[in-house]
Design an enzyme around this catalytic site. Sequence first.
Site, short mmCIF file in Angstrom:
data_model
loop_
_atom_site.label_atom_id
_atom_site.label_comp_id
_atom_site.label_asym_id
_atom_site.label_seq_id
_atom_site.Cartn_x
_atom_site.Cartn_y
_atom_site.Cartn_z
N GLU A 1 119.49 108.64 -28.53
CA GLU A 1 120.46 108.24 -27.48
C GLU A 1 121.33 109.45 -27.13
O GLU A 1 121.72 110.21 -28.03
CB GLU A 1 121.34 107.12 -28.05
CG GLU A 1 122.46 106.66 -27.15
CD GLU A 1 123.44 105.72 -27.90
OE1 GLU A 1 123.65 105.89 -29.12
OE2 GLU A 1 123.99 104.82 -27.24
N ASN B 1 124.08 104.19 -19.72
CA ASN B 1 123.53 104.84 -20.90
C ASN B 1 122.03 104.51 -20.86
O ASN B 1 121.65 103.34 -20.99
CB ASN B 1 124.21 104.25 -22.14
CG ASN B 1 123.82 104.95 -23.43
OD1 ASN B 1 122.83 105.66 -23.49
ND2 ASN B 1 124.61 104.72 -24.47
N LYS C 1 120.94 100.63 -21.19
CA LYS C 1 121.39 99.93 -22.40
C LYS C 1 122.00 98.57 -22.04
O LYS C 1 122.81 98.48 -21.10
CB LYS C 1 122.42 100.81 -23.12
CG LYS C 1 122.88 100.31 -24.47
CD LYS C 1 123.72 101.40 -25.15
CE LYS C 1 124.21 101.01 -26.52
NZ LYS C 1 124.89 102.13 -27.21
N GLU D 1 132.41 103.33 -25.48
CA GLU D 1 131.23 103.08 -24.63
C GLU D 1 131.54 102.07 -23.54
O GLU D 1 130.99 102.14 -22.45
CB GLU D 1 130.06 102.59 -25.48
CG GLU D 1 129.36 103.70 -26.22
CD GLU D 1 128.01 103.25 -26.71
OE1 GLU D 1 127.12 103.00 -25.90
OE2 GLU D 1 127.87 103.14 -27.95
N CYS E 1 120.29 102.06 -29.27
CA CYS E 1 121.26 101.95 -30.35
C CYS E 1 121.70 100.52 -30.66
O CYS E 1 121.00 99.80 -31.33
CB CYS E 1 122.46 102.86 -30.08
SG CYS E 1 123.41 103.10 -31.60
N ASN F 1 123.07 106.60 -31.95
CA ASN F 1 124.19 107.39 -32.53
C ASN F 1 125.04 106.38 -33.27
O ASN F 1 125.74 105.58 -32.64
CB ASN F 1 125.07 107.98 -31.43
CG ASN F 1 124.50 109.22 -30.76
OD1 ASN F 1 124.90 110.34 -31.06
ND2 ASN F 1 123.59 109.01 -29.84
N1 CDT Z 1 125.90 104.07 -29.96
C1 CDT Z 1 125.98 102.84 -30.48
O1 CDT Z 1 125.61 101.86 -29.85
N2 CDT Z 1 126.50 102.74 -31.72
C2 CDT Z 1 126.76 101.48 -32.33
C3 CDT Z 1 127.98 101.60 -33.17
C4 CDT Z 1 128.97 100.70 -32.67
S1 CDT Z 1 130.41 100.78 -33.57
C5 CDT Z 1 131.59 100.58 -32.43
C6 CDT Z 1 125.63 100.98 -33.21
O2 CDT Z 1 125.34 99.79 -33.14
O3 CDT Z 1 125.11 101.75 -34.02
#
Ligand code: CDT
Length: 311
Positions: free
Chosen positions: A47, A112, A129, A148, A174, A199
């Site tokens: 991502e 995204n 996303k 985000e 993600c 990420n």
């Molecule tokens: N990038 C991403 O979607 N990360 C989320 C962490 C969210 S914590 C606010 C994940 O689900 O890994």
Amino acid sequence: MSRIVRVGAAQLGPIERHHSREEVVARLVSLLQAAADDGCRLVVYPELALTTFFPRWFVDDIATADHWYETHMPNEATQPLFDEAQRLGIGFCLGYALLEHDPVGDAIRRWNVQTLVERDGSIVGTFKKVHIPGHEGHEPDRPFQHLERYYFEPSPEGFHVWDAFGGRVGMMICNDRRWPESYREMGMQGVEMILCGYNTPLHYAPDPSQDPLQGFHNALVMQSGAYQNGTFVIGVAKGGTEEGVPSLAESSIIAPSGEILASATTDGDELITADCDLDWCRQYKNTLFDMDRYRRPEVYTRLSAPPRNAP
Ligand code: CDT
């Protein structure tokens, strides 16, 4: 005819704020070349693979963050990746931030996304996303932001699948991987390989008790999603400590049995590979998870209704 696709999961280590797109693309190309040497037909990147994970910073005027977004793909900075992939006959899946000018009302839309490119260089599709995590506004008490929901709109399109690489391919990004609906929506369309960049900060501010479980939850959701839908899942991280924020690595290639076929051993730039025999999906889709025979949609009517929370 055999449907074995050798896939490379091209994990990235940190990308700092001052790294140019050109520097990052050089890293992507080097992983692509390693994948070609290893016989891969498809390479999956994380991502937001072209930039640092910029939603960790707040800016008052969102337009001052527009330089983190791409306005078209390919563009001048990413053209070397497209050219080298086509020369090598490898497809790839690339995550990045996309800024679009909506002709209706002249609105700016920020997404995204992941774009999937076939071995001949043609664009298969771009996925936006669906589940946007984090918060909408600046929360100064956090050690770092997860904005985000400030920087991206949720996809209005949901989970499409595409016929590509000799099989049926879907994408998710993600946080989508934590939701059973993501896999199921694609499972219902016969998906055989799901490509997912992520990420994931190791620290989760709203409930730090989850911090030591990040790796467990990552494997749990992707392995069960793969098994329950008879599909491969390719999970690819941007790991390591980026701009002071440690993030989960642990990229993996998961079979329709739920077994992990390959997993990263570092938290930096690393290529892992596996032969994905798409016919393996049939063993699960035609037996235990034969949807036509065993699924009971008539009693699943609450699935798309608003939740009734526990007291
Ligand atoms: N990038 C991403 O979607 N990360 C989320 C962490 C969210 S914590 C606010 C994940 O689900 O890994």
